[in-house]
Write an enzyme that holds these catalytic residues in place. Structure first.
Site, mmCIF file in Angstrom:
data_model
loop_
_atom_site.group_PDB
_atom_site.id
_atom_site.type_symbol
_atom_site.label_atom_id
_atom_site.label_comp_id
_atom_site.label_asym_id
_atom_site.label_seq_id
_atom_site.Cartn_x
_atom_site.Cartn_y
_atom_site.Cartn_z
ATOM 1 N N ARG A 243 0.853 -1.175 0.000
ATOM 2 C CA ARG A 243 0.000 0.000 0.000
ATOM 3 C C ARG A 243 0.891 1.227 0.000
ATOM 4 O O ARG A 243 1.952 1.245 0.636
ATOM 5 C CB ARG A 243 -0.922 0.026 1.229
ATOM 6 C CG ARG A 243 -2.117 -0.908 1.135
ATOM 7 C CD ARG A 243 -3.122 -0.416 0.101
ATOM 8 N NE ARG A 243 -4.326 -1.240 0.051
ATOM 9 C CZ ARG A 243 -4.541 -2.212 -0.806
ATOM 10 N NH1 ARG A 243 -3.598 -2.529 -1.683
ATOM 11 N NH2 ARG A 243 -5.678 -2.881 -0.793
ATOM 12 N N GLU A 272 -2.683 7.891 -4.675
ATOM 13 C CA GLU A 272 -3.052 7.489 -6.026
ATOM 14 C C GLU A 272 -4.523 7.798 -6.322
ATOM 15 O O GLU A 272 -5.366 7.721 -5.435
ATOM 16 C CB GLU A 272 -2.745 6.009 -6.267
ATOM 17 C CG GLU A 272 -3.400 5.019 -5.328
ATOM 18 C CD GLU A 272 -2.937 3.590 -5.595
ATOM 19 O OE1 GLU A 272 -3.762 2.808 -6.107
ATOM 20 O OE2 GLU A 272 -1.778 3.262 -5.299
ATOM 21 N N HIS A 290 -0.485 0.637 -10.321
ATOM 22 C CA HIS A 290 -1.204 -0.333 -9.491
ATOM 23 C C HIS A 290 -1.647 -1.555 -10.319
ATOM 24 O O HIS A 290 -2.826 -1.884 -10.422
ATOM 25 C CB HIS A 290 -2.421 0.309 -8.821
ATOM 26 C CG HIS A 290 -2.806 -0.358 -7.537
ATOM 27 N ND1 HIS A 290 -3.216 0.326 -6.431
ATOM 28 C CD2 HIS A 290 -2.825 -1.667 -7.174
ATOM 29 C CE1 HIS A 290 -3.488 -0.512 -5.441
ATOM 30 N NE2 HIS A 290 -3.258 -1.741 -5.887
#
Length: 323
Positions: A243, A272, A290
């Site tokens: 994360r 993000e 991601h």
């Protein structure tokens, strides 16, 4: 239940999974695939029996505790649930589930990809070539480092960390060390030739590659900070597929710009989809949007696991992945 439960799927899922959900439930899909606002999520809590969110949907106490709530289950699409206030969900009597296990291999593969690209400076090389700046082969151009005999330091020792360790040890001949809140199973250590290091500072000090495999949230926020970067070797690299908020991005950028560490390969970011210009400009970085679980097989398996949890709930069973 006589009538089909009303289900909201907050982002687009693989087509085959959406088709199955539509067959079994009174389903509403977000065809625009734009993240819902807090107001829309709060309204959905009153209008649906179940919500199927993703990491882009922050379900905090104010949303979970909204007056007139109808939602009984949150079937999350993904393993990580730091975007859901689980304490507030339990207090409201809402079941929350996730999709563990099915994204292990894909995420481990992307961590290996980042490690290879960063140690071999592949991101820098591709940017140079695409910009028309490559002048040809020369003996000292973009020298990286090999992986055989190097130490991979894992922060966390769960499924994904162990899958990465397996690839690194048996595929590249790396030594494996790890830090976690408690030692892993002895059988796993023996299988992977992994050794437990009880201190995070000691782990990063002896690692050539530091790879993060821990959940996000308050307990781990900025666990990788300036003090940690100060203990890393100047050639060492950081890999993050966990994360974004587990890394102090300002401290990371400072370390990269000052040459205190060798590089970073990142698939996740604190804010993000916003990524700071300083980080985008930082030397020897590989930045991915991601993509950890982004294979067709994995994303379909995630959807099927979320659907299985919904089916358990609908049929009166405790969902298999209840949190």
């Amino acid at each position: 239940m006589v009538n089909k439960p009303r289900i909201l799927v907050t982002r687009k899922w693989p087509e085959g999974v959406e088709a199955l959900i539509a067959q079994r439930y009174d389903a509403t899909f977000n065809d625009s695939d734009v993240a819902l606002t807090s107001a829309q999520l709060a309204a959905a809590m009153r209008d649906f029996d179940a919500i199927c969110p993703t990491i882009t949907d922050r379900l905090d106490a104010s949303i979970l505790g909204v007056a007139g709530r109808r939602v009984q289950i949150i079937a999350n699409y993904g393993a990580g649930v730091d975007h859901i206030d689980l304490t507030a969900a339990r207090a409201a009597g809402i079941v929350a589930t996730n999709t563990p296990g099915v994204l292990t291999d894909a995420t481990a593969d992307i961590a290996i990809t980042l490690m290879l690209m960063t140690t071999r400076r592949a991101g820098e090389g591709e940017r140079e070539l695409r910009a028309g700046q490559w002048t040809g082969w020369r003996p000292t151009h973009l020298l990286g480092t090999s992986l055989r005999g190097k130490t991979l330091g894992l922060v966390g020792f769960g499924r994904i960390a162990q899958a990465m360790a397996e690839r690194a040890r048996f595929g590249f001949g790396m030594d494996i060390a790890y830090f976690s809140r408690r030692p892993g199973a002895q059988a796993d250590e023996q299988r992977l030739g992994a050794r437990f290091v009880p201190s995070l500072v000691d782990l990063v000090a002896q690692s050539d590659v530091v790879s993060l495999h821990i959940p996000g949230g308050a307990e781990t926020r900025n666990i990788i900070d300036a003090a940690i970067f100060a203990h890393m070797a100047p050639h060492a690299i950081l890999i993050n597929t966990a994360r974004g908020d587990v890394v102090d991005e300002g401290a990371l950028i400072d370390a990269l710009e000052a040459g205190r560490i060798g590089g970073a390969g990142l698939d996740v970011f604190a804010g993000e989809p916003h990524v700071s210009q300083r980080l985008r400009d930082a030397p020897n970085t590989v930045l991915l949007p991601h993509l950890g679980s982004a294979t067709r097989e994995t994303r379909e398996a995630m959807g099927m696991r979320a659907l299985a949890n919904l089916d358990d709930w609908r049929e009166g069973r405790t969902p298999r992945d209840s949190l």
